[in-house]
Design a protein around this motif. Structure first.
Motif, short mmCIF file in Angstrom:
data_model
loop_
_atom_site.label_atom_id
_atom_site.label_comp_id
_atom_site.label_asym_id
_atom_site.label_seq_id
_atom_site.Cartn_x
_atom_site.Cartn_y
_atom_site.Cartn_z
N TYR A 165 0.80 -1.23 0.00
CA TYR A 165 0.00 0.00 0.00
C TYR A 165 0.83 1.28 0.00
O TYR A 165 0.28 2.37 -0.20
N GLY A 166 2.13 1.17 0.24
CA GLY A 166 2.98 2.35 0.20
C GLY A 166 3.17 2.99 1.57
O GLY A 166 2.40 2.78 2.50
N TYR A 167 4.23 3.80 1.67
CA TYR A 167 4.59 4.40 2.95
C TYR A 167 3.56 5.42 3.42
O TYR A 167 3.39 5.63 4.62
N SER A 168 2.90 6.08 2.51
CA SER A 168 1.91 7.08 2.91
C SER A 168 0.77 6.44 3.69
O SER A 168 0.37 6.94 4.74
N ARG A 169 0.27 5.30 3.18
CA ARG A 169 -0.80 4.60 3.90
C ARG A 169 -0.26 4.03 5.22
O ARG A 169 -0.98 4.01 6.23
N GLY A 170 0.98 3.57 5.19
CA GLY A 170 1.58 3.07 6.42
C GLY A 170 1.67 4.15 7.48
O GLY A 170 1.41 3.90 8.67
N ASP A 171 2.03 5.38 7.07
CA ASP A 171 2.08 6.49 8.02
C ASP A 171 0.69 6.78 8.60
O ASP A 171 0.56 7.15 9.77
N GLU A 172 -0.35 6.61 7.77
CA GLU A 172 -1.71 6.83 8.26
C GLU A 172 -2.04 5.85 9.38
O GLU A 172 -2.67 6.22 10.38
N VAL A 173 -1.63 4.59 9.21
CA VAL A 173 -1.88 3.58 10.24
C VAL A 173 -1.15 3.95 11.52
O VAL A 173 -1.71 3.86 12.63
N ILE A 174 0.11 4.39 11.41
CA ILE A 174 0.90 4.72 12.60
C ILE A 174 0.29 5.90 13.33
O ILE A 174 0.15 5.90 14.56
N LYS A 175 -0.10 6.95 12.58
CA LYS A 175 -0.71 8.12 13.24
C LYS A 175 -2.05 7.77 13.87
O LYS A 175 -2.40 8.28 14.94
N TRP A 176 -2.79 6.88 13.21
CA TRP A 176 -4.07 6.45 13.78
C TRP A 176 -3.84 5.67 15.08
O TRP A 176 -4.54 5.89 16.06
N LEU A 177 -2.85 4.79 15.10
CA LEU A 177 -2.55 4.05 16.32
C LEU A 177 -2.13 5.00 17.44
O LEU A 177 -2.48 4.80 18.61
N ALA A 178 -1.39 6.05 17.09
CA ALA A 178 -0.99 7.04 18.09
C ALA A 178 -2.23 7.67 18.74
O ALA A 178 -2.31 7.80 19.97
N GLU A 179 -3.21 8.03 17.93
CA GLU A 179 -4.42 8.65 18.46
C GLU A 179 -5.20 7.66 19.33
O GLU A 179 -5.71 8.02 20.40
#
Length: 613
Positions: free
Chosen positions: A437-451
């Motif tokens: 899915y690419g790093y951009s989608r991966g960053d979305e998952v990480i930021k979502w987990l942070a929240e």
């Protein structure tokens, strides 16, 4: 109605958006419920036509103040005042002050609101009429700013402590960029002239969020609480749940940063000290802004240079007041904090008190005994230094504290022999997800987990750290850490499928290359959490805790199973020697079988709570 005092007094809380607490209440009046006079606009209009407006105004203020004191409500009392009465020839401000004093209402806790809905052409006359109130210690607020009648001129000439923005500019603020710009400008002007802004008519989460973003200090409205005869003492639970305490509170874990370290010696006087003697001290010490009044080692009040000079150096001031004791004049409820209070807590406290209660300094005590004074400027300078340092060590993607703040937090808890848990969180199958899915989608998952992690932790007792990649560390001093970890695991499982395509969701995963370059099917992302309960008697520093936490995370990943939805593994080892402690710290570790905590959708025994033997 006046003769029988048929009035109902309601109170609406005013919230501090930075302090997340109630800072005061506005008193509202209603007439008899069985008559048209129940409506306050009709009520005051009728009183004006009957020539009884002043009588009604005074009765409302007295009833509101008496009720406020009887219920023991905290903070400031905002009392509405009909401003045109101030310009009447027979108006006596001192009589109004005496009436409130007679019922025991401290002037420092009263804010007089002048509604802009009443035309006021003679602003200079109003300013002169308000002078006795200001000298007595009352604060002034302009109500309904923006509703009309030369508001900016009135603001500039009266110099109020509070400015209340009319609800027209607040309603729909989150969807109206023009209103947002108006409110932003009002906030900047207020900060420039030393006033605080109160946003009225807050009715939605979106409006509240935009106000916080714009730096508006105070708010009131139905979204916070409706007017009530017995108003709440605290704000609704979850009101600020979307306001993530990410970087904002990271610096509060700095070691040894208590307000006592900033306290400095300061001359003190007793309540029996004469005004003349206090005047000599101020004259001998030009650098002295405050004289704490101390009796038997305990703080009884304080005398500030400017209010003292206004009275003592006035015409005939020395002759009238020179021999009086300062106990007659002193401020009886100065801001006083204990020396062990953390700087973050002091900062939050300062944002909650009225502007008039904090000048340049506040008092610090040790065990209730006077210790010294702290300049607000010194406190702000130290906090700024800590915030800059915290920003330097924050993760750039999530703005969560990175390794250094996490390590310092653990060392601080170990030093204080506090009971706490460390939960090491890692996302399973994250690399193949990133590859597809690419790093951009991966960053979305990480930021979502942070929240999600922040939302499931206690903002006052826990610290959420992002130590790199998809690794998070939760330092949890909250007693219900176990239930919080379970809820975090469940929340991740329930929502993670939304990051996949419909095809991958239906298949339950995706195909990608493993580390050897071979095609392999990988299940949906899951979360593995390894938890350790460090024993302060055996863990010398964060190094020992980090080793335990890394092993616990490794064990959690081993036990998740091929298609498991994640695992929560609790390691019984409490120190680097690998043995459990003889006596457990008072933290909840249930003895239920592992299957009872299996993540939703997992095979029995494939995921859940595991314990090292």
């Amino acid at each position: 109605m006046l003769a029988q005092q048929r009035l109902t007094i309601l109170f609406q809380p005013i919230a501090s958006l930075r302090g997340r607490s109630v800072m005061g209440y506005e008193a509202l009046v209603r007439g008899p419920a069985d008559s048209p006079l129940h409506n306050p606009l009709v009520l005051f209009g009728a009183a004006e036509r009957c020539g009884r407006l002043a009588e009604l105004d005074h009765l409302c203020q007295q009833r509101a103040a008496a009720r406020f004191l009887a219920m023991g409500l905290p903070g400031q009392l905002f009392l509405n005042m009909v401003p045109c009465l101030l310009l009447e020839a027979d108006y006596d401000p001192q009589a109004s002050i005496d009436r409130l004093s007679a019922i025991g209402m401290p002037p420092q806790r009263v804010v007089l609101e002048l509604s802009e809905r009443y035309p006021l052409e003679d602003s200079q006359g109003v300013r002169r009429a308000l002078q006795p109130y200001a000298q007595a210690g009352y604060a002034i607020a302009i109500d309904d700013l923006g509703a009309g009648y030369a508001s900016l001129r009135l603001w500039s000439e009266l110099r109020p402590a509070y400015v209340k923005i009319d609800q027209h500019f607040v309603r729909g603020l989150d969807d109206d960029p023009v209103k947002r710009e108006f409110v932003r400008s009002m906030g900047e002007i207020a900060r420039g002239v030393g006033a605080q802004v109160v946003a009225e008519g807050v009715e939605t989460t979106g409006e509240l969020g935009v106000l916080a973003e714009l730096g508006i200090e105070l708010a009131q409205g139905y979204h916070l609480a409706r007017p009530a005869a017995e108003p709440p003492l605290v704000l609704p639970v979850g009101l600020f749940e979307r306001d993530l305490p990410l970087l904002r509170d990271a610096w509060r874990w700095q070691q040894g940063q208590t307000v006592g370290e900033l306290a400095r010696p300061n001359p003190t006087i007793s309540p029996d000290t004469s005004m003349d003697a206090a005047g000599v001290l101020f004259r001998q010490r030009p650098d002295l802004h405050t004289l704490p009044v101390v009796a038997d080692g305990r703080v009884a009040g304080m005398v500030q240079r400017i209010p003292f000079s206004d009275v003592y150096l006035s015409r005939y001031g020395r002759d009238l007041y020179g021999r009086k004791p300062v106990g007659w004049f002193m401020q009886g409820d100065p801001l006083t904090v204990e020396n062990s209070l953390q700087l973050a807590d002091v900062s939050r406290l300062l944002t909650d008190v009225a502007a008039g209660q904090v000048d340049q300094e506040f008092i610090v005590t040790r065990g209730g005994q006077y210790l010294g004074m702290v300049r607000v400027l010194d406190l702000l300078r130290r906090i700024t230094d800590l915030q800059v340092r915290a920003a330097r060590h924050a993760n750039p993607l999530t703005l969560l504290p990175g390794n250094v703040p996490v390590y310092e937090c653990i060392d601080d808890l170990l030093r204080r022999h506090a009971g706490f848990a460390v939960a090491y969180c890692d996302i399973d199958h994250f690399k193949p997800f990133n590859d597809v899915y690419g790093y951009s989608r991966g960053d979305e998952v990480i930021k979502w987990l942070a929240e999600v992690a922040v939302a499931h932790c206690d903002g006052e007792r826990d610290l959420v750290g992002h130590i790199g990649g998809d690794d998070f560390v939760l330092v949890m001093a909250s007693a219900d850490w176990h239930a919080r970890c379970e809820r975090l695991l469940r929340a991740f499982h329930d929502a993670v499928a939304g990051f996949y395509s419909a095809e991958d969701r239906a298949a339950g995963g995706l195909w990608s290359e493993d580390r050897r370059g071979q095609a392999q099917f990988f299940p949906l992302l899951s979360l593995s959490i390894g938890v350790v309960l460090p024993d302060p008697a055996r863990c010398r520093s964060y190094h020992d805790v980090a080793v335990l936490a890394a092993e616990a995370k490794h064990q959690a990943k081993r036990r998740r199973g091929d298609v498991a939805a994640g695992a929560l593994y609790i390691d019984r080892r409490r120190g680097p020697d690998g043995t459990p402690a003889a006596a457990e710290l008072p933290l909840n570790v249930p003895d239920t079988a592992p299957e009872a905590y299996a993540a939703p959708g997992a095979r029995p025994g494939a995921a859940g709570v595991w314990r090292a033997e």
